[in-house]
Design an enzyme around this catalytic site. Structure first.
Site, PDB file in Angstrom:
ATOM      1  N   ASP A   1       0.846  -1.178   0.000  1.00 58.03           N
ATOM      2  CA  ASP A   1       0.000   0.000   0.000  1.00 58.03           C
ATOM      3  C   ASP A   1       0.890   1.238   0.000  1.00 58.03           C
ATOM      4  OD1 ASP A   1      -2.038   1.821   0.231  1.00 58.03           O
ATOM      5  OD2 ASP A   1      -2.293   1.529   2.377  1.00 58.03           O
TER       6      ASP A   1
ATOM      7  N   ASP B   1       0.640   5.222   0.074  1.00 61.83           N
ATOM      8  CA  ASP B   1      -0.378   6.184   0.406  1.00 61.83           C
ATOM      9  C   ASP B   1       0.379   7.423   0.821  1.00 61.83           C
ATOM     10  OD1 ASP B   1      -2.305   7.639   1.919  1.00 61.83           O
ATOM     11  OD2 ASP B   1      -3.451   5.776   2.118  1.00 61.83           O
TER      12      ASP B   1
ATOM     13  N   ASP C   1       3.179   1.412   3.469  1.00 63.86           N
ATOM     14  CA  ASP C   1       2.578   1.175   4.773  1.00 63.86           C
ATOM     15  C   ASP C   1       2.927  -0.268   5.145  1.00 63.86           C
ATOM     16  OD1 ASP C   1       1.015   0.631   6.931  1.00 63.86           O
ATOM     17  OD2 ASP C   1      -0.791   1.555   6.115  1.00 63.86           O
TER      18      ASP C   1
END
Ligand code: SF4
Ligand SMILES: [Zn+2]
Ligand SMILES: [Zn+2]
Lengths: 344, 413
Positions: free
Chosen positions: B95, B97, B318
Site C-alpha cells: 500500500d 499512500d 505502509d
C-alpha cells in the site's frame, strides 16, 4: 548421485536412505537381539549427545550401517518419550551434524538434497564468474528459513538479490538446508507411528528419560527465576517457552507473547534477556531493545500485556485449550487462577 | 438544504445499478472474505462470502456500500469469524499512500471540517469553530497533484523492485489506484501465497532498505601493504549493492556545493573536497576504485552518502498492510466513499501514463449546483476548479460529488 552407503549414513533422512532401511525390514522386536545391540547403543548415544552437546557426532568408525540404522531407532525412542524439549533438541542436534557435513561435501550433493528432498529452486553458479558465490536460490525458498536467523547478515536486504534469486556462499547454503532438515526431522518425530517396545528397549528408554530429567532440571535451576511458577503457565506459554529453551524459531507475535507474559508474571528484564541470548542466533542488542520496549522502559513507556486467547488463536499460537482454558479469555488470567489452585 | 449524504448514496446507487455487472471478481473469489462499509452508518460489514459473481453484484446493488473490499487472503471458510476461517494463503500486497510519504506541499492540501456542524475550511484548523463554537475538528486529506505524483513515482519504484530484484513477471504485478490518495500493488502468484509474516517482513525491509548494513555490501576499509584503503560496491552489482553505488554516483553528479555542504554529518571542508574532485571520482567509477580514489574522503563520509542514497531509492510503503496476512483491499471499479472516484486497476506498464484525476472519474454525466464552504484548487479531468470560499457554483457532477464527499460543500435547494 546420493547413492553410496556413506551418503545414507551421513544424510539418513534422504529418500534413498529411508528406502534402504525399509528394505532391510527390521522389526522393533528384533532390536533387542544381541546382533543389533551396537545399533541400539549408538541410537542411545545420539540422543545423549543431543542432550549434552547439542550436536550429534558423525561416527563413521562404527561402520556406515550402524550409523545409518541407529538414526531411525533414535527417532523411535525420541517419539516414544514424547517430550517437547527432547524432540526439538534432538532435531536441532541432528541438523547441526548435517550442516557440518554438508559444508565439506561436494556442491552437487547440496543441490540434490535441496531439490529432490525439499523441492527448492537452486542453481550452482560457475565459480569464475560469480565469485565468491556458489549457489543461487529462489528468494521464496530463502525466506522459508533465513528469517529464523536473527542476524543482519541474513536479512534479505543485505543479500545479493537479482531476478528472484539470492546469491549464497556454500556455508550459508548449508546452514539453510540444515534448518530445513531440522524441521523435517521434527516432523518425522511427530508423525512417526507409536510402536510397542519390549521390556529391554523400555529399559533403555528409562535410562534416557533419567538423563533428560537431569538436563531439564539443570536448565530450570539455571534459567528459571524462583518466584515464577512455571507449572502455572497456560499451554500456549508452555509451548513457546519450550521452543525458546530448545533454541527454536519463534515468530514475532510468539516472541511478543512470551516476553510480555513473563514480564507480567514478574520476571526481571535482565533474566529475560539472559534467557534469550544463549540461544543460537539471538542478537543481544536487538533482544535487549525488544524486551525493554515491551517492558515499557523504552519508547512509549507503556508496559505491554500479552494478546488475548482469541488473538493467539488467530495467530495459531494456541495449541488447543485445556480444561482451565475454557473458563478464561486471557493467558494471564489462566496463570493467576492456576497459581491459586496450586497454592491451595 | 438537503442532506448531502442522501444525495451521495443516491448517486452511488445509480453507479452500481449501471456498473455492478462490470465489476470483475478476484481470482478464487469463493475463498476470499468480502467487506463493505455501509453508507448510512459508516460501519464495516465483514466476513461476507459469495458463491457466484451475481450474488456479489446483487448484494452491492442492494446495499449501496460506500466502500468495497476483499481479502488478500484465501480461507477454507471465508464467512466464519476470524479465528475459525482457516487461512490457506494470501497474495502479496503493498500500500502506497501519501500519508506515509512526506511531501513539500502540506499547505496546498491541508483541510479541516468541524465534527459538530457542517463548517469547513482550508489550511490549519482553527481553535474554535466560528459557527458552533465547537473545538473538535477532523483533518481531511485533499487530493493534491504533487502528492498523487509522488505516490505514483513511489509505485513505479516499487514495481522496479518487484520485477528486477524479486523477478516477478510484470504481468503478475497488478497496480490499483485506490480512488483516493495512493496505489495498491498486488502480486498474485502461487509460490508467494504461503509466505508467513516473518518472510513478508523481510520483503518489506528489502524495499524500504531497512536493516541495510553497508559493510555487508562491501563498503569497508581494508589493510593493504601500502596502507589502509577503502573498497566498495560496483555500479553493476545486483540488488542493493548496485543501488548503493548508483545512488552515491547520482549524488556526486547532481548535488551542487551548497547541497553537499548541507548534508548532516559531512564536514564542510570534505564537502568542498568532494565537489572539487568530482570529475576524478566519477572517472574512477568506470576504471578503478572510486571509494579509495581521494585521500581525505574517509569511510564515515561514504557511509553518510550511502545513507542518503538508500533513502532516495527506498520505497515508502505502509508496512503493516504487507505483513498483515488477513488484510482487506479495495476492489477495482468500486467507489471510494471519500472522493466518489473509482478504484482502477492499471497494467504496470501503463502506470506512467495513468492520470488518476481523469481516469478514475466515475460520474461523467450532468452538473450540480453546490454551495461550497471552502475548497483548495483542484482538478477533475482537464478542468481546474477553485479555490472557492462560501460561494454557490454549478459544477460537473464528478467535481460536485468530490466536494460533497469531502464535506466541503452542501446541496442548494
Ligand atoms: S486458550 Fe488461551 S490460555 Fe489456553 S492455551 Fe489457548 S491461548 Fe493459551
Ligand atoms: Zn462547528
Ligand atoms: Zn500534497
Amino acid at each position: 548421485m546420493l547413492v553410496s552407503k556413506e551418503d545414507f549414513a551421513k544424510y539418513p533422512f534422504i529418500i534413498g536412505a529411508v528406502d534402504y532401511v525399509k528394505r532391510l525390514d527390521l522389526k522393533t522386536d528384533e532390536l533387542s537381539q544381541p546382533e543389533f545391540s551396537a545399533i541400539v547403543t549408538r541410537a542411545e548415544a545420539r540422543i545423549e549427545e543431543a542432550l549434552l552437546d547439542g550436536i550429534i557426532k558423525w561416527e563413521s568408525r562404527l561402520g556406515y550401517d550402524i550409523e545409518l540404522l541407529s538414526y531411525p531407532v533414535a527417532i523411535i525412542f525420541v517419539s516414544n518419550i514424547a517430550d517437547n524439549y527432547l524432540k526439538k533438541r534432538y532435531a536441532l542436534a541432528e541438523s547441526k551434524r548435517i550442516q557440518a557435513l554438508l559444508k565439506e561435501d561436494v556442491d552437487e550433493k547440496l543441490t540434490e538434497i535441496a531439490i529432490s528432498i525439499f523441492g527448492w529452486k537452486v542453481k550452482r553458479l560457475p565459480l569464475e564468474i560469480y565469485q565468491p558465490f556458489d549457489f543461487s536460490l529462489s528468494f521464496i525458498d530463502y525466506l522459508r528459513n533465513a528469517p529464523n536467523f536473527h542476524d543482519f547478515r541474513w536479512k534479505l536486504v543485505n543479500k545479493h538479490l537479482i531476478n528472484g534469486e539470492v546469491f549464497l556462499q556454500k556455508d550459508e547454503f548449508s546452514r539453510l538446508i540444515s534448518e530445513e532438515v531440522r524441521k523435517h526431522i521434527e516432523n518425522t518425530i511427530n508423525t512417526s507411528p507409536k510402536v510397542e517396545l519390549n521390556p529391554l528397549l523400555l529399559q533403555r528408554i528409562e535410562h534416557i528419560k533419567q538423563r533428560l530429567n537431569i538436563r531439564k532440571e539443570r536448565i530450570r535451576i539455571k534459567e528459571q527465576p524462583r518466584n515464577i511458577i512455571s507449572a502455572a503457565y497456560p499451554p500456549c506459554i508452555k509451548n513457546l517457552y519450550d521452543y525458546l529453551i530448545s533454541g527454536q524459531h519463534i515468530s514475532h507475535v510468539g516472541r511478543f507473547t512470551l516476553t510480555s507474559f513473563l514480564l507480567n508474571a514478574g520476571m526481571k528484564i535482565e533474566k529475560l534477556i539472559k534467557l534469550y541470548t544463549p540461544i543460537s542466533d539471538f542478537n543481544q542488542r536487538l533482544t535487549r531493545y525488544q524486551v525493554e520496549h515491551i517492558a515499557g522502559v523504552r519508547g512509549s513507556g507503556t508496559k505491554y500485556t500479552p494478546p488475548s486467547c482469541e488473538t493467539l488463536k488467530t495467530h495459531r499460537l494456541c495449541p488447543g485449550p485445556d480444561e482451565l482454558c475454557s473458563r478464561i479469555k486471557h493467558p494471564l488470567a489462566y496463570y493467576r487462577r492456576k497459581i491459586r489452585m496450586i497454592k491451595k | 438544504m438537503k442532506n448531502p449524504r442522501k444525495f451521495i448514496i443516491q448517486k452511488f446507487t445509480e453507479y452500481y445499478r449501471d456498473n455492478a455487472n462490470k465489476i470483475p471478481l478476484p481470482t478464487s473469489y469463493k475463498k476470499r472474505e468480502f467487506g463493505f462499509i455501509l453508507s448510512d452508518k459508516g460501519i464495516m460489514l465483514r466476513h461476507k462470502a459469495f458463491s457466484e459473481p451475481r450474488f456479489f453484484r446483487d448484494f452491492i446493488k442492494l446495499i449501496t456500500p460506500s466502500d468495497v473490499y476483499h481479502s488478500a487472503a484465501y480461507y477454507k471458510h471465508p464467512s466464519r469469524e476470524m479465528g475459525k476461517k482457516e487461512w490457506i494463503g494470501a497474495d502479496l500486497i503493498f500500500d502506497i499512500d501519501f500519508d506515509h510519504i512526506s511531501t513539500p506541499c502540506t499547505e496546498e492540501h491541508e483541510y479541516w471540517t468541524c465534527e459538530l456542524c457542517d463548517q469547513a475550511g482550508v489550511g490549519k484548523q482553527p481553535s474554535v469553530c466560528s459557527q458552533c463554537g465547537g473545538s473538535k475538528f477532523k483533518m481531511v486529506a485533499w487530493l493534491c497533484e504533487t502528492c498523487l505524483e509522488t505516490a505514483k513515482s513511489e509505485a513505479l519504484k516499487l514495481i522496479e523492485f518487484l520485477v528486477n530484484d524479486f523477478g516477478f513477471p510484470p504481468q503478475d504485478v497488478e497496480v490499483c489506484f485506490s480512488g483516493h490518495r495512493g496505489y495498491h500493488i498486488h502480486v498474485e502468484r502461487d509460490e508467494i501465497k504461503q509466505l508467513d509474516q516473518d518472510a513478508r517482513k523481510e520483503i518489506v525491509d528489502y524495499v524500504q532498505g531497512t536493516g541495510l548494513k553497508v559493510s555487508l555490501h562491501g563498503l569497508m576499509p581494508v589493510s593493504r601493504k601500502t596502507g589502509q584503503k577503502i573498497i566498495g560496491p560496483d555500479l553493476n552489482d545486483p540488488g542493493w549493492s548496485g543501488k548503493i553505488a548508483r545512488g552515491v554516483y547520482d549524488i556526486i553528479v547532481t548535488y551542487n556545493l551548497q547541497q553537499l555542504k548541507e548534508i548532516n554529518g559531512i564536514n564542510k571542508n570534505i564537502a568542498s573536497l568532494i565537489f572539487l574532485q568530482r570529475e576524478k571520482i566519477l572517472k574512477t567509477w568506470n576504471t578503478g576504485n572510486p571509494w579509495g580514489s581521494i585521500k581525505g574522503i574517509g569511510i564515515k563520509t561514504w557511509e553518510k552518502l550511502v545513507e542518503i542514497s538508500v533513502v532516495n531509492q527506498a520505497v515508502s510503503i505502509d508496512t503493516v498492510v504487507t505483513i498483515d496476512i488477513h488484510r482487506l483491499i479495495r476492489m477495482p471499479l468500486t467507489l471510494h466513499g471519500k472522493t466518489g472516484l473509482k478504484v482502477v486497476s492499471i497494467p504496470s506498464k501503463s502506470l506512467e501514463r495513468f492520470d488518476p484525476l481523469r481516469d478514475a472519474v466515475a460520474f461523467n454525466e450532468g452538473t450540480l449546483k453546490v454551495y461550497i464552504l471552502a475548497a483548495h484548487r483542484f482538478r477533475i479531468g482537464k478542468e481546474i476548479y477553485g479555490p472557492y470560499e462560501r460561494e454557490t457554483v454549478k459544477l460537473p457532477m464528478a467535481a460536485a460529488i468530490y466536494l460533497l464527499c469531502k464535506r466541503a460543500a452542501l446541496l442548494t435547494d
